[in-house]
Design a protein around this motif. Structure first.
Motif, PDB file in Angstrom:
ATOM      1  N   GLY A  40       0.783  -1.230   0.000  1.00 51.42           N
ATOM      2  CA  GLY A  40       0.000   0.000   0.000  1.00 51.42           C
ATOM      3  C   GLY A  40       0.809   1.270   0.000  1.00 51.42           C
ATOM      4  N   LEU A  41       2.151   1.162   0.053  1.00 51.39           N
ATOM      5  CA  LEU A  41       2.993   2.362   0.096  1.00 51.39           C
ATOM      6  C   LEU A  41       3.320   2.847  -1.310  1.00 51.39           C
ATOM      7  N   LYS A  42       3.297   4.150  -1.488  1.00 56.49           N
ATOM      8  CA  LYS A  42       3.743   4.780  -2.719  1.00 56.49           C
ATOM      9  C   LYS A  42       4.569   6.007  -2.365  1.00 56.49           C
ATOM     10  N   TRP A  82      10.615   1.862   8.766  1.00 57.89           N
ATOM     11  CA  TRP A  82      11.480   2.400   7.729  1.00 57.89           C
ATOM     12  C   TRP A  82      10.784   2.598   6.375  1.00 57.89           C
ATOM     13  N   PRO A  83      10.103   1.613   5.802  1.00 58.63           N
ATOM     14  CA  PRO A  83       9.537   1.792   4.461  1.00 58.63           C
ATOM     15  C   PRO A  83       8.605   2.991   4.335  1.00 58.63           C
ATOM     16  N   SER A  84       7.727   3.199   5.306  1.00 55.81           N
ATOM     17  CA  SER A  84       6.798   4.320   5.224  1.00 55.81           C
ATOM     18  C   SER A  84       7.527   5.648   5.340  1.00 55.81           C
ATOM     19  N   HIS A  99       9.515  10.676   2.603  1.00 53.61           N
ATOM     20  CA  HIS A  99      10.553  11.695   2.735  1.00 53.61           C
ATOM     21  C   HIS A  99      11.684  11.606   1.714  1.00 53.61           C
ATOM     22  N   ALA A 100      11.633  10.686   0.777  1.00 55.31           N
ATOM     23  CA  ALA A 100      12.751  10.509  -0.164  1.00 55.31           C
ATOM     24  C   ALA A 100      12.311  10.734  -1.599  1.00 55.31           C
ATOM     25  N   ASP A 101      13.040  11.605  -2.309  1.00 52.28           N
ATOM     26  CA  ASP A 101      12.873  11.764  -3.754  1.00 52.28           C
ATOM     27  C   ASP A 101      14.087  11.228  -4.514  1.00 52.28           C
ATOM     28  N   ILE A 102      15.255  11.247  -3.870  1.00 49.69           N
ATOM     29  CA  ILE A 102      16.493  10.710  -4.455  1.00 49.69           C
ATOM     30  C   ILE A 102      17.265  10.029  -3.326  1.00 49.69           C
ATOM     31  N   ILE A 103      17.542   8.765  -3.458  1.00 48.27           N
ATOM     32  CA  ILE A 103      18.299   8.024  -2.439  1.00 48.27           C
ATOM     33  C   ILE A 103      19.786   8.080  -2.771  1.00 48.27           C
ATOM     34  N   LEU A 104      20.601   8.353  -1.765  1.00 48.77           N
ATOM     35  CA  LEU A 104      22.053   8.452  -1.924  1.00 48.77           C
ATOM     36  C   LEU A 104      22.730   7.210  -1.360  1.00 48.77           C
ATOM     37  N   ASP A 156      14.841  -0.356  -1.319  1.00 45.44           N
ATOM     38  CA  ASP A 156      13.854   0.716  -1.186  1.00 45.44           C
ATOM     39  C   ASP A 156      13.560   1.355  -2.533  1.00 45.44           C
ATOM     40  N   SER A 157      14.600   1.574  -3.327  1.00 47.90           N
ATOM     41  CA  SER A 157      14.409   2.160  -4.653  1.00 47.90           C
ATOM     42  C   SER A 157      13.503   1.283  -5.507  1.00 47.90           C
ATOM     43  N   ALA A 158      13.766  -0.013  -5.486  1.00 47.48           N
ATOM     44  CA  ALA A 158      12.990  -0.938  -6.307  1.00 47.48           C
ATOM     45  C   ALA A 158      11.543  -1.040  -5.834  1.00 47.48           C
ATOM     46  N   MET A 159      11.346  -1.081  -4.529  1.00 50.22           N
ATOM     47  CA  MET A 159      10.001  -1.254  -3.992  1.00 50.22           C
ATOM     48  C   MET A 159       9.144  -0.003  -4.152  1.00 50.22           C
ATOM     49  N   LEU A 160       9.774   1.178  -4.059  1.00 51.94           N
ATOM     50  CA  LEU A 160       9.028   2.434  -4.059  1.00 51.94           C
ATOM     51  C   LEU A 160       9.242   3.258  -5.320  1.00 51.94           C
ATOM     52  N   ARG A 161      10.059   2.730  -6.240  1.00 47.27           N
ATOM     53  CA  ARG A 161      10.367   3.412  -7.506  1.00 47.27           C
ATOM     54  C   ARG A 161      10.958   4.803  -7.265  1.00 47.27           C
ATOM     55  N   ILE A 162      11.879   4.866  -6.331  1.00 49.64           N
ATOM     56  CA  ILE A 162      12.582   6.108  -6.026  1.00 49.64           C
ATOM     57  C   ILE A 162      13.979   6.020  -6.635  1.00 49.64           C
ATOM     58  N   PRO A 163      14.421   7.010  -7.394  1.00 46.86           N
ATOM     59  CA  PRO A 163      15.744   6.940  -8.025  1.00 46.86           C
ATOM     60  C   PRO A 163      16.865   6.917  -6.990  1.00 46.86           C
TER      61      PRO A 163
END
Length: 327
Positions: A148-150, A226-228, A233-238, A256-263
């Motif tokens: 359910g997280l996006k 952590w996932p929520s 709070h993340a738009d770009i993960i470092l 996290d990037s793969a699960m939430l489609r965050i670059p």
């Protein structure tokens, strides 16, 4: 079939035990035919099972003794660990545990396991000569925590760079060239901010280097929160890395990037090769150019996040539990 996971972390420091013991064990417990129990390695004397997974503390006499005892009882005994202890930086608090004597006992114990599992190919190569058999088993995330997280963009159009780590990552940040890059980036883009999550040693590096009011720090949090937090709070993960120790890390940040489609932008080293992340050399120019493109373009962020999800595919334990069943 009774399977016992003997974890090594103390309750106040749950970290690698979550990935190497609790997540796979809890998933197996949902499958008919498995009876799962968790104990600390110090409690191994009381364990009787068909299979026992023991984490990390292979230098402890209680582990040596019980590996032999359990094998005599007919149990399948599996060792699991998640760090290059022989390359651990001196500043890490647990470094005294990994002195030459304990490392020698650790390596000696490896040969008695039926199989040893680690999350890194390089780590497997380092220890292959000491093991009867060693396999690479990744750190999979608990897919139920992401249901359910996006990813949620900021309402005020801020672009939020995101970093999470503990004390063992301090050198990664300092030696990667990331901090001077972020200083330039923040000068150019007033809408760029950073969320730093983890131990004080790590969050203080960002707070000390970047403009006041542009960094939000958050202490270490349990894995189920952590996932929520990342989604919100993340738009770009470092993922900066540096040196031989970091080359042997797992690709856990890419989950996290793969699960939430965050670059994600990462140092071009083994853990993040093949993940679909944007890989950079540890130079100020490369970090700056990669991050500048992503801060500037929402479409670039969307495209890279989508690519990582496609390349990584299923990174959940739920979709990969057959790896543990085979073990």
């Amino acid at each position: 079939m009774k399977v016992v996971f003997a974890y090594a972390d103390a309750p106040h420091e749950y970290n690698t035990s979550v990935w190497r013991c609790f997540i796979p064990g809890q998933c197996l417990n949902l499958i008919e035919g498995y009876e799962i129990e968790f104990v600390h390695t110090s409690e191994l004397d009381n364990v009787h099972a068909d299979a026992v997974v023991i984490e990390r503390q292979f230098f402890a006499p209680v582990v040596h003794y019980n590996v032999h005892r359990l094998k005599k009882e007919g149990a399948r005994v599996i060792g699991t660990f998640d760090d290059a202890y022989h390359l651990m930086p001196d500043y890490v608090r647990s470094k005294p545990n990994w002195n030459e004597k304990n490392l020698a006992m650790f390596r000696n114990c490896l040969r008695f396991f039926d199989v040893v599992i680690v999350p890194s190919e390089l780590l497997a190569e380092d220890y292959r000569r000491y093991c009867k058999e060693i396999r690479v088993v990744k750190n999979y995330c608990d897919g139920l925590l992401y249901e359910g997280l996006k990813h949620k963009p900021d309402k005020n159009n801020l672009v939020r760079l995101f970093y999470g780590g503990n004390d063992t990552h301090a050198h990664s940040i300092q030696e990667s060239g990331l901090l001077p890059d972020l200083q330039r980036l923040f000068d150019k883009y007033p809408n760029a901010v950073l969320y730093a999550v983890g131990t004080e040693r790590v969050t203080d590096l960002f707070l000390g280097a970047l403009p006041a009011g542009r960094v939000s720090s958050q202490g270490w949090m349990p894995v189920d929160c952590w996932p929520s937090f990342v989604a919100e709070h993340a738009d770009i993960i470092l993922a900066p890395l540096s040196g031989e120790y970091d080359r042997r890390r797992s690709s856990i940040k890419a989950n996290d990037s793969a699960m939430l489609r965050i670059p994600m932008v990462a140092t071009d080293l083994e853990p993040y090769r093949g993940t679909g992340a944007k890989l950079v050399a540890n130079t100020e120019k490369e970090w700056y150019n990669a991050l500048s493109d992503l801060v500037y373009s929402e479409y670039a962020r969307y495209t890279l996040g989508k690519k990582i999800a496609k390349v990584m595919q299923d990174v959940t334990i739920n979709g990969n539990i057959q790896v543990y069943e085979e073990l």
